[in-house]
Design a protein around this motif. Structure first.
Motif, PDB file in Angstrom:
ATOM      1  N   GLY A  51      21.680  34.538   6.814  1.00 50.72           N
ATOM      2  CA  GLY A  51      22.493  34.310   5.656  1.00 50.72           C
ATOM      3  C   GLY A  51      21.952  34.451   4.400  1.00 50.72           C
ATOM      4  N   ALA A  52      20.640  34.205   4.051  1.00 53.33           N
ATOM      5  CA  ALA A  52      20.146  34.156   2.728  1.00 53.33           C
ATOM      6  C   ALA A  52      19.671  35.938   2.748  1.00 53.33           C
ATOM      7  CB  ALA A  52      18.712  33.614   2.780  1.00 53.33           C
ATOM      8  N   GLN A  53      19.221  36.476   3.577  1.00 56.24           N
ATOM      9  CA  GLN A  53      18.871  37.845   3.880  1.00 56.24           C
ATOM     10  C   GLN A  53      20.319  38.674   3.508  1.00 56.24           C
ATOM     11  OE1 GLN A  53      17.037  39.348   7.308  1.00 56.24           O
ATOM     12  NE2 GLN A  53      15.353  38.372   7.102  1.00 56.24           N
ATOM     13  N   GLU A  54      21.403  38.466   4.141  1.00 52.34           N
ATOM     14  CA  GLU A  54      22.682  38.887   3.787  1.00 52.34           C
ATOM     15  C   GLU A  54      23.149  38.976   2.487  1.00 52.34           C
ATOM     16  OE1 GLU A  54      24.447  40.989   5.508  1.00 52.34           O
ATOM     17  OE2 GLU A  54      23.082  40.724   7.100  1.00 52.34           O
ATOM     18  N   ALA A  55      22.794  37.465   1.668  1.00 47.96           N
ATOM     19  CA  ALA A  55      23.101  37.325   0.345  1.00 47.96           C
ATOM     20  C   ALA A  55      22.495  38.150  -0.405  1.00 47.96           C
ATOM     21  CB  ALA A  55      23.069  36.001   0.221  1.00 47.96           C
TER      22      ALA A  55
ATOM     23  N   TYR B  64       9.460  33.714   6.141  1.00 46.20           N
ATOM     24  CA  TYR B  64      10.510  33.961   5.502  1.00 46.20           C
ATOM     25  C   TYR B  64      10.518  35.032   4.218  1.00 46.20           C
ATOM     26  CZ  TYR B  64      14.422  33.257   2.115  1.00 46.20           C
ATOM     27  OH  TYR B  64      15.456  33.499   1.352  1.00 46.20           O
ATOM     28  N   SER B  65       9.759  34.923   3.543  1.00 44.85           N
ATOM     29  CA  SER B  65       9.511  35.844   2.118  1.00 44.85           C
ATOM     30  C   SER B  65       9.203  37.127   2.832  1.00 44.85           C
ATOM     31  CB  SER B  65       8.788  35.207   1.356  1.00 44.85           C
ATOM     32  OG  SER B  65       8.317  36.147   0.276  1.00 44.85           O
ATOM     33  N   GLU B  66       8.367  37.402   3.744  1.00 49.56           N
ATOM     34  CA  GLU B  66       8.123  38.766   4.317  1.00 49.56           C
ATOM     35  C   GLU B  66       9.021  39.313   4.844  1.00 49.56           C
ATOM     36  OE1 GLU B  66       6.282  35.863   4.753  1.00 49.56           O
ATOM     37  OE2 GLU B  66       4.248  36.211   3.548  1.00 49.56           O
ATOM     38  N   ARG B  67       9.808  38.499   5.678  1.00 49.27           N
ATOM     39  CA  ARG B  67      10.958  39.302   6.561  1.00 49.27           C
ATOM     40  C   ARG B  67      11.978  39.613   5.352  1.00 49.27           C
ATOM     41  NH1 ARG B  67       9.261  35.175  10.158  1.00 49.27           N
ATOM     42  NH2 ARG B  67      10.782  33.762   9.112  1.00 49.27           N
ATOM     43  N   LEU B  68      11.987  38.847   4.478  1.00 47.56           N
ATOM     44  CA  LEU B  68      13.237  39.076   3.518  1.00 47.56           C
ATOM     45  C   LEU B  68      12.999  40.455   2.843  1.00 47.56           C
ATOM     46  CD1 LEU B  68      15.773  38.334   1.825  1.00 47.56           C
ATOM     47  CD2 LEU B  68      14.233  37.175   0.296  1.00 47.56           C
ATOM     48  N   LEU B  72      14.842  44.008   2.753  1.00 44.98           N
ATOM     49  CA  LEU B  72      15.114  44.518   1.649  1.00 44.98           C
ATOM     50  C   LEU B  72      14.582  46.082   1.246  1.00 44.98           C
ATOM     51  CD1 LEU B  72      16.744  43.896  -0.858  1.00 44.98           C
ATOM     52  CD2 LEU B  72      14.849  42.933  -1.881  1.00 44.98           C
ATOM     53  N   ALA B  73      13.371  46.176   1.868  1.00 40.51           N
ATOM     54  CA  ALA B  73      12.795  47.380   1.584  1.00 40.51           C
ATOM     55  C   ALA B  73      13.489  48.764   2.657  1.00 40.51           C
ATOM     56  CB  ALA B  73      11.576  47.442   2.106  1.00 40.51           C
ATOM     57  N   LYS B  74      13.942  47.982   3.779  1.00 36.48           N
ATOM     58  CA  LYS B  74      14.888  48.881   4.733  1.00 36.48           C
ATOM     59  C   LYS B  74      16.223  49.368   3.819  1.00 36.48           C
ATOM     60  CE  LYS B  74      13.420  47.655   9.054  1.00 36.48           C
ATOM     61  NZ  LYS B  74      13.684  46.411  10.017  1.00 36.48           N
TER      62      LYS B  74
END
Lengths: 208, 86
Positions: A51-55, B64-68, B72-74
């Protein structure tokens, strides 16, 4: 709590101007906040991360619609709340949608628990892992509407007005829910603190 | 005005947030000076808030941060797609 300062405004303008990569820098100070916000609603680590990624992706896609009336952090929090609620609805089914609204009316006992020997609990007790775990559990068990306000206000440290904006409720409602959340947590954790204190004392007693 | 304990408890959250008016603040402080029970409640509530704000209490999943940022990069690398979410 960061403000949408000159740097952030400039950063947003540059991203919108085509320097897309800068979005990584814009979001970095708030990625923890995004996760905790979604987590406070869905209460599941995997769901909260997705959800955080989606947001965050949604914030990127809609960045042009951010007008700066609110802080960027508040705007992002609103997106995270919506994402969390969408996921919760999907998980629970639409039938239970109105449950949260009922909780507001509920008259409960919001009186703090007295503890005579709090002052005897050494400050180091706050460093104990068990206490952190007890707090996590107690927060997870708060009624939804109290946990949301508590998370934004006391965990993410938004102010009263920002919390109200992000949740779309009045500042009066924020204050009432926050008060109840804090008292409920105090009540839940006092027995835990009480059992902790004598243990420390006997430990020191033996050592002497 | 002389406050009783119950009255202090009702305002404890706003007192912590420093959002009670000066007069009430003074009354609460006068009460706290002689009331051990209310002082202990105030201290314990404050400490819970300190513990809540401590980053170690609510931790993020490892990586978490790395995956985020990977995700995002994609997204940043993909062509503009304004149309899919209007």
């Amino acid at each position: 709590m960061q403000t949408t300062g000159a740097n952030e405004t400039e950063l947003i303008a540059r991203i919108l101007g085509g320097e897309k990569e800068l979005f990584h820098d814009l979001i970095r100070p708030y990625e923890r906040m995004a996760y905790l916000t979604v987590y406070s609603i869905v209460k599941n680590e995997t769901e909260a991360e997705d959800g955080a990624q989606e947001a965050v992706i949604s914030a990127y896609r809609h960045l042009a619609s951010f007008r700066g009336e609110a802080k960027f952090s508040t705007w992002l929090t609103t997106i995270a709340i919506n994402e969390g609620r969408k996921r919760l609805r999907k998980a629970r089914g639409a039938a239970e949608d109105s449950i949260d609204e009922l909780a507001e009316e509920k008259e409960g006992d919001y009186t703090p628990a007295p503890l005579a020997d709090w002052r005897e609990i050494p400050l180091e007790a706050l460093e104990r892992k068990e206490l952190r775990e007890a707090l996590r559990v107690a927060v997870a068990e708060l009624p939804d509407i109290y946990r949301e306000v508590f998370t934004l206000r006391d965990l993410e440290e938004l102010n009263i007005v920002e919390t109200a904006q992000a949740l779309g409720i009045t500042t009066g409602a924020v204050k009432v829910r926050l008060h109840r959340a804090r008292i409920l947590l105090q009540k839940r954790l006092v027995p835990f603190l009480k059992t902790m204190a004598p243990a420390r004392r006997s430990f020191f007693g033996r050592a002497r | 005005m002389k406050l009783d304990c119950k009255h202090v408890w009702e305002h404890i959250s706003e007192y912590i947030d420093n959002s009670v008016d000066a007069k009430l603040r003074e009354d609460i402080e006068r009460h706290l000076e002689h009331c051990e029970i209310c002082s202990a409640i105030l201290d314990s509530t404050r400490n819970i808030l300190i513990l809540t704000a401590d980053d170690r209490t609510f931790e993020l999943p490892v990586g978490y941060s790395e995956r985020l940022h990977e995700r995002l990069a994609k997204e940043l690398a993909s062509p503009e797609q304004d149309s899919d979410d209007k």
